[in-house]
Design a protein around this motif. Structure first.
Motif, PDB file in Angstrom:
ATOM      1  N   PHE A  75     -10.702   2.954  -7.260  1.00  0.00           N
ATOM      2  CA  PHE A  75      -9.247   2.852  -7.190  1.00  0.00           C
ATOM      3  C   PHE A  75      -8.634   3.903  -6.264  1.00  0.00           C
ATOM      4  N   GLY A  76      -9.014   5.158  -6.433  1.00  0.00           N
ATOM      5  CA  GLY A  76      -8.451   6.228  -5.608  1.00  0.00           C
ATOM      6  C   GLY A  76      -8.727   6.036  -4.130  1.00  0.00           C
ATOM      7  N   ASP A  77      -9.920   5.570  -3.814  1.00  0.00           N
ATOM      8  CA  ASP A  77     -10.281   5.317  -2.420  1.00  0.00           C
ATOM      9  C   ASP A  77      -9.502   4.137  -1.848  1.00  0.00           C
ATOM     10  N   PHE A  78      -9.314   3.106  -2.681  1.00  0.00           N
ATOM     11  CA  PHE A  78      -8.559   1.931  -2.250  1.00  0.00           C
ATOM     12  C   PHE A  78      -7.106   2.309  -1.952  1.00  0.00           C
ATOM     13  N   VAL A  79      -6.503   3.092  -2.838  1.00  0.00           N
ATOM     14  CA  VAL A  79      -5.121   3.547  -2.618  1.00  0.00           C
ATOM     15  C   VAL A  79      -5.043   4.367  -1.335  1.00  0.00           C
ATOM     16  N   ALA A  80      -5.989   5.290  -1.153  1.00  0.00           N
ATOM     17  CA  ALA A  80      -5.990   6.126   0.055  1.00  0.00           C
ATOM     18  C   ALA A  80      -6.120   5.276   1.310  1.00  0.00           C
ATOM     19  N   ALA A  81      -6.979   4.260   1.263  1.00  0.00           N
ATOM     20  CA  ALA A  81      -7.153   3.379   2.427  1.00  0.00           C
ATOM     21  C   ALA A  81      -5.860   2.633   2.731  1.00  0.00           C
ATOM     22  N   LEU A  82      -5.162   2.173   1.697  1.00  0.00           N
ATOM     23  CA  LEU A  82      -3.903   1.459   1.923  1.00  0.00           C
ATOM     24  C   LEU A  82      -2.804   2.398   2.415  1.00  0.00           C
ATOM     25  N   GLU A  83      -2.809   3.639   1.944  1.00  0.00           N
ATOM     26  CA  GLU A  83      -1.804   4.602   2.394  1.00  0.00           C
ATOM     27  C   GLU A  83      -1.950   4.914   3.877  1.00  0.00           C
ATOM     28  N   LYS A  84      -3.159   4.761   4.410  1.00  0.00           N
ATOM     29  CA  LYS A  84      -3.377   4.994   5.842  1.00  0.00           C
ATOM     30  C   LYS A  84      -2.817   3.857   6.688  1.00  0.00           C
ATOM     31  N   GLU A  85      -2.669   2.672   6.074  1.00  0.00           N
ATOM     32  CA  GLU A  85      -2.099   1.532   6.800  1.00  0.00           C
ATOM     33  C   GLU A  85      -0.651   1.858   7.153  1.00  0.00           C
ATOM     34  N   THR A  86      -0.219   1.439   8.325  1.00  0.00           N
ATOM     35  CA  THR A  86       1.161   1.661   8.712  1.00  0.00           C
ATOM     36  C   THR A  86       1.967   0.401   8.483  1.00  0.00           C
ATOM     37  N   GLY A  87       3.247   0.564   8.243  1.00  0.00           N
ATOM     38  CA  GLY A  87       4.141  -0.563   8.143  1.00  0.00           C
ATOM     39  C   GLY A  87       4.163  -1.276   6.807  1.00  0.00           C
ATOM     40  N   LEU A  88       3.530  -0.712   5.774  1.00  0.00           N
ATOM     41  CA  LEU A  88       3.625  -1.353   4.467  1.00  0.00           C
ATOM     42  C   LEU A  88       5.035  -1.163   3.930  1.00  0.00           C
TER      43      LEU A  88
END
Length: 81
Positions: free
Chosen positions: A64-77
């Protein structure tokens, strides 16, 4: 959306789909996650945000923590709803 808002949304989705408590070390697969559950999670995220998330992000980051971190790196969410 702030990182905390994004995290809360993702946590809510994981709890709903997996039917389990979620913490940073929660592993999607250890909690019974499978390809259909992954597609549900991604579909729910895509429904709430204007930028599609590839299912590969979840398979590459099943904790979960890694998934959240990966999504936080995405721009434009940004939320659609």
């Amino acid at each position: 959306m702030t990182g905390e808002g994004l995290r809360a949304t993702i946590e809510e989705i994981w709890r709903e789909v997996l039917g389990a408590d979620v913490g940073d070390d929660t592993d999607f697969f250890d909690e019974g996650g499978h390809s259909f559950a992954a597609l549900r999670i991604i579909a729910m995220l895509n429904d709430r945000y204007d930028k599609p998330t590839p299912v590969k992000v979840l398979f590459d980051n099943p904790r979960f923590g890694d998934f959240v971190a990966a999504l936080e790196k995405e721009t434009g969410l940004s939320p659609q709803r």
